[in-house]
Write a protein that holds these residues in place. Structure first.
Motif, PDB file in Angstrom:
ATOM      1  N   MET A  86       0.850  -1.189   0.000  1.00 59.22           N
ATOM      2  CA  MET A  86       0.000   0.000   0.000  1.00 59.22           C
ATOM      3  C   MET A  86       0.885   1.237   0.000  1.00 59.22           C
ATOM      4  SD  MET A  86      -2.923   1.183   2.762  1.00 59.22           S
ATOM      5  CE  MET A  86      -4.027  -0.129   2.288  1.00 59.22           C
ATOM      6  N   SER A  87       0.583   2.177  -0.890  1.00 64.87           N
ATOM      7  CA  SER A  87       1.378   3.389  -0.984  1.00 64.87           C
ATOM      8  C   SER A  87       1.120   4.284   0.221  1.00 64.87           C
ATOM      9  CB  SER A  87       1.031   4.138  -2.270  1.00 64.87           C
ATOM     10  OG  SER A  87      -0.319   4.569  -2.248  1.00 64.87           O
ATOM     11  N   PRO A  88       2.101   5.150   0.584  1.00 63.82           N
ATOM     12  CA  PRO A  88       1.895   6.039   1.738  1.00 63.82           C
ATOM     13  C   PRO A  88       0.683   6.942   1.583  1.00 63.82           C
ATOM     14  CG  PRO A  88       4.210   5.972   1.094  1.00 63.82           C
ATOM     15  CD  PRO A  88       3.456   5.239   0.031  1.00 63.82           C
ATOM     16  N   SER A  89       0.472   7.486   0.380  1.00 59.62           N
ATOM     17  CA  SER A  89      -0.656   8.389   0.183  1.00 59.62           C
ATOM     18  C   SER A  89      -1.985   7.658   0.339  1.00 59.62           C
ATOM     19  CB  SER A  89      -0.570   9.033  -1.204  1.00 59.62           C
ATOM     20  OG  SER A  89      -0.572   8.037  -2.219  1.00 59.62           O
ATOM     21  N   ASN A 118       4.117   0.406   7.848  1.00 61.50           N
ATOM     22  CA  ASN A 118       5.461   0.873   7.501  1.00 61.50           C
ATOM     23  C   ASN A 118       5.434   2.112   6.617  1.00 61.50           C
ATOM     24  OD1 ASN A 118       6.639  -1.181   8.950  1.00 61.50           O
ATOM     25  ND2 ASN A 118       6.953  -2.507   7.185  1.00 61.50           N
ATOM     26  N   SER A 119       4.342   2.292   5.883  1.00 60.17           N
ATOM     27  CA  SER A 119       4.264   3.421   4.955  1.00 60.17           C
ATOM     28  C   SER A 119       3.655   4.665   5.586  1.00 60.17           C
ATOM     29  CB  SER A 119       3.436   3.022   3.723  1.00 60.17           C
ATOM     30  OG  SER A 119       2.115   2.682   4.095  1.00 60.17           O
ATOM     31  N   ILE A 120       3.230   4.574   6.846  1.00 58.27           N
ATOM     32  CA  ILE A 120       2.608   5.712   7.518  1.00 58.27           C
ATOM     33  C   ILE A 120       3.681   6.573   8.179  1.00 58.27           C
ATOM     34  CG2 ILE A 120       1.029   6.418   9.338  1.00 58.27           C
ATOM     35  CD1 ILE A 120      -0.411   5.262   7.010  1.00 58.27           C
ATOM     36  N   ASP A 121       3.578   7.878   7.981  1.00 60.53           N
ATOM     37  CA  ASP A 121       4.489   8.828   8.615  1.00 60.53           C
ATOM     38  C   ASP A 121       3.865   9.289   9.931  1.00 60.53           C
ATOM     39  OD1 ASP A 121       6.383  10.655   9.300  1.00 60.53           O
ATOM     40  OD2 ASP A 121       5.938  12.084   7.689  1.00 60.53           O
ATOM     41  N   LEU A 122       4.360   8.745  11.050  1.00 60.77           N
ATOM     42  CA  LEU A 122       3.803   9.080  12.357  1.00 60.77           C
ATOM     43  C   LEU A 122       4.217  10.460  12.835  1.00 60.77           C
ATOM     44  CD1 LEU A 122       4.163   5.660  14.213  1.00 60.77           C
ATOM     45  CD2 LEU A 122       2.150   6.628  13.112  1.00 60.77           C
ATOM     46  N   HIS A 123       5.067  11.142  12.085  1.00 61.73           N
ATOM     47  CA  HIS A 123       5.441  12.511  12.439  1.00 61.73           C
ATOM     48  C   HIS A 123       4.485  13.537  11.834  1.00 61.73           C
ATOM     49  CE1 HIS A 123       9.212  11.137  14.212  1.00 61.73           C
ATOM     50  NE2 HIS A 123       9.395  10.388  13.141  1.00 61.73           N
ATOM     51  N   VAL A 164      -5.623   3.690  16.750  1.00 59.17           N
ATOM     52  CA  VAL A 164      -5.266   2.627  15.808  1.00 59.17           C
ATOM     53  C   VAL A 164      -4.114   1.803  16.382  1.00 59.17           C
ATOM     54  CG1 VAL A 164      -4.343   2.141  13.505  1.00 59.17           C
ATOM     55  CG2 VAL A 164      -6.062   3.920  13.816  1.00 59.17           C
ATOM     56  N   ILE A 165      -4.171   0.504  16.167  1.00 53.50           N
ATOM     57  CA  ILE A 165      -3.090  -0.394  16.565  1.00 53.50           C
ATOM     58  C   ILE A 165      -2.472  -0.971  15.302  1.00 53.50           C
ATOM     59  CG2 ILE A 165      -2.496  -2.514  17.793  1.00 53.50           C
ATOM     60  CD1 ILE A 165      -4.798  -1.991  19.650  1.00 53.50           C
ATOM     61  N   GLY A 166      -1.151  -0.960  15.246  1.00 54.89           N
ATOM     62  CA  GLY A 166      -0.486  -1.467  14.053  1.00 54.89           C
ATOM     63  C   GLY A 166       0.847  -2.096  14.362  1.00 54.89           C
ATOM     64  N   LEU A 167       1.273  -2.974  13.482  1.00 49.77           N
ATOM     65  CA  LEU A 167       2.588  -3.607  13.565  1.00 49.77           C
ATOM     66  C   LEU A 167       3.532  -2.905  12.605  1.00 49.77           C
ATOM     67  CD1 LEU A 167       1.584  -7.379  13.539  1.00 49.77           C
ATOM     68  CD2 LEU A 167       2.399  -6.088  15.488  1.00 49.77           C
ATOM     69  N   ARG A 168       4.755  -2.693  13.057  1.00 49.75           N
ATOM     70  CA  ARG A 168       5.770  -2.109  12.190  1.00 49.75           C
ATOM     71  C   ARG A 168       7.038  -2.933  12.272  1.00 49.75           C
ATOM     72  NH1 ARG A 168       7.000   4.116  12.253  1.00 49.75           N
ATOM     73  NH2 ARG A 168       7.735   3.630  14.349  1.00 49.75           N
ATOM     74  N   GLU A 191      15.047  11.072   8.453  1.00 48.20           N
ATOM     75  CA  GLU A 191      15.757   9.820   8.637  1.00 48.20           C
ATOM     76  C   GLU A 191      15.195   8.757   7.691  1.00 48.20           C
ATOM     77  OE1 GLU A 191      18.398   9.636  10.354  1.00 48.20           O
ATOM     78  OE2 GLU A 191      18.222  11.638  11.201  1.00 48.20           O
ATOM     79  N   VAL A 192      15.982   7.741   7.448  1.00 48.25           N
ATOM     80  CA  VAL A 192      15.573   6.664   6.555  1.00 48.25           C
ATOM     81  C   VAL A 192      14.473   5.848   7.223  1.00 48.25           C
ATOM     82  CG1 VAL A 192      16.363   4.690   5.222  1.00 48.25           C
ATOM     83  CG2 VAL A 192      17.912   6.586   5.660  1.00 48.25           C
ATOM     84  N   ASP A 193      13.400   5.560   6.472  1.00 44.92           N
ATOM     85  CA  ASP A 193      12.304   4.790   7.037  1.00 44.92           C
ATOM     86  C   ASP A 193      12.587   3.296   6.924  1.00 44.92           C
ATOM     87  OD1 ASP A 193      12.054   4.371   4.361  1.00 44.92           O
ATOM     88  OD2 ASP A 193      10.069   5.262   4.154  1.00 44.92           O
ATOM     89  N   VAL A 194      11.612   2.501   7.341  1.00 47.79           N
ATOM     90  CA  VAL A 194      11.781   1.046   7.367  1.00 47.79           C
ATOM     91  C   VAL A 194      12.017   0.491   5.971  1.00 47.79           C
ATOM     92  CG1 VAL A 194      10.651  -1.125   7.953  1.00 47.79           C
ATOM     93  CG2 VAL A 194      10.357   0.861   9.422  1.00 47.79           C
ATOM     94  N   VAL A 195      11.252   0.983   5.000  1.00 49.11           N
ATOM     95  CA  VAL A 195      11.386   0.483   3.634  1.00 49.11           C
ATOM     96  C   VAL A 195      12.767   0.800   3.077  1.00 49.11           C
ATOM     97  CG1 VAL A 195      10.426   0.596   1.308  1.00 49.11           C
ATOM     98  CG2 VAL A 195       8.904   0.715   3.282  1.00 49.11           C
ATOM     99  N   GLY A 196      13.285   1.992   3.386  1.00 50.22           N
ATOM    100  CA  GLY A 196      14.613   2.358   2.911  1.00 50.22           C
ATOM    101  C   GLY A 196      15.703   1.475   3.494  1.00 50.22           C
ATOM    102  N   VAL A 197      15.595   1.161   4.786  1.00 48.24           N
ATOM    103  CA  VAL A 197      16.578   0.282   5.426  1.00 48.24           C
ATOM    104  C   VAL A 197      16.519  -1.116   4.823  1.00 48.24           C
ATOM    105  CG1 VAL A 197      17.227  -0.807   7.606  1.00 48.24           C
ATOM    106  CG2 VAL A 197      16.583   1.603   7.563  1.00 48.24           C
TER     107      VAL A 197
END
Length: 364
Positions: free
Chosen positions: A1-4, A33-38, A49-53, A86-92
């Motif tokens: 799923m895309s971030p947007s 992983n695609s959600i920006d929590l900032h 919401v509860i989610g796994l990352r 900073e680099v997100d999960v997908v980038g790492v």
């Protein structure tokens, strides 16, 4: 799923009133992983919401420090006016995947071909199968190293994740950590300490905030629907074969039958839970009036042979069509006359059409 798409889904869910008490949202790691929590707007829409990352762990090593310095340097070079992110999960994960591929190529001792073949972009038929493909695939499957996101290891050609972050979004988000070895913990780096393990004695300090700032877990939708009687309108004047209303004066009761009623009852019977339904006769009014009564939330729905059109669809949701009445003209066919297909039009019109056809062919 895309971030947007992920963020817009949550924002629209809040606009539709689906982030209130009684709802529960649990997101998988792929979407989380695609959600920006900032992002303040997204966090406000995700409260409860509860989610796994997937949790990338930057180990204190020369590799991680060098990567961080190079990343910030390149970011300032190409985006000088933006705040460094900073680099997100997908980038790492992408960085570790490329590193693992390069390491597998070295271990497979692959060498570049001496014969250079020029292939055009769409000329894929000239591409040849590499003789080292099987060896490379085997080395990739056996890849195991410590990357930026922790241990990189494949099992059945899938990345093995030993650690996940459980996020309960509330403000900056409450966090729990899970590992396959130690289970739940509030501290990722103290799994060996028994008092940090998630058990019944410590669960009281890890209350989950659900949508609507509720501390009580939402009940099942099946439980919410039980015990309630749903009211459905049935038009008193309809095609009897589809909807028929019969009133028995002696027993003082009304019965309903017809094809539409039978289809509705069959659909209700196939539900995995009990639903109590009450039919109410709608005497005075048209089908449009029935639709408006449902739209105004005076009733839960309607059962009738109501035609689906664009205007009515703006107010209510229809079920999938289960029949098509249609409109047709039935005429007697004279099979003895071989020219019966010419009867719909006058002879003069057929002659003009034939002349235009010949003229058009001559011009072309």
């Amino acid at each position: 799923m895309s971030p947007s798409l992920a963020s817009q889904t949550l924002v629209n869910a809040k606009k539709l009133g689906m982030m209130i008490k009684g709802y529960a949202w649990i997101m998988t790691s792929k979407a989380m992983n695609s959600i920006d929590l900032h992002d303040t707007l997204i966090c406000e829409a995700m409260e409860g919401v509860i989610g796994l990352r997937s949790l990338p762990i930057f180990h204190a090593s020369t590799q991680s420090r060098g990567f961080t310095l190079r990343w910030r340097k390149e970011f300032r070079l190409y985006e000088p006016d933006m705040e460094i992110r900073e680099v997100d999960v997908v980038g790492v994960q992408a960085y570790d995947a490329v590193w693992g591929l390069a390491d597998a190529i070295e271990r497979a001792e692959m060498k570049p071909s001496k014969k250079k073949v020029q292939v055009k972009v769409l000329d894929l038929g000239r591409l040849r199968v590499s003789n080292s493909g099987a060896a490379l695939s085997s080395e990739i499957s056996r890849s195991k190293f410590i990357g930026l996101g922790g241990e990189f290891r494949l099992m059945n050609r899938k990345l093995v994740r030993e650690t996940y972050e459980i996020v309960n979004v509330m403000g900056k988000g409450g966090r729990l950590f899970w590992t396959s070895a130690f289970g739940f913990s509030k501290d990722l780096y103290d799994h060996h300490r028994h008092d940090h393990e998630f058990n019944e004695s410590s669960s009281s300090t890890l209350d989950i905030i659900w949508p609507g700032l509720s501390l009580n877990a939402p009940t099942s939708r099946l439980v919410q629907m039980s015990g309630r009687k749903y009211r459905f309108l049935v038009p008193g004047k309809a095609i009897p074969e589809f909807v028929a209303v019969h009133y028995d004066q002696e027993r003082n009761e009304t019965t309903f039958d017809g094809f539409s009623i039978d289809v509705f009852r069959a659909a209700i019977a196939r539900l995995p839970y009990d639903v109590s339904v009450e039919f109410i006769t709608f005497v005075n009014g048209s089908y449009n009036d029935v639709v408006m009564e449902v739209y105004l939330q005076g009733y839960d729905g309607a059962v009738a042979d109501i035609t689906i059109n664009a205007n009515r669809s703006q107010y209510v949701d229809f079920s999938l069509p289960y029949t098509d009445l249609g409109v047709a003209v039935v005429a007697k066919s004279d099979v003895k006359d071989p020219w019966f297909f010419l009867r719909p039009l006058r002879p003069e019109l057929w002659i003009i059409s034939g002349c235009l056809f010949v003229l058009t062919g001559f011009v072309v």
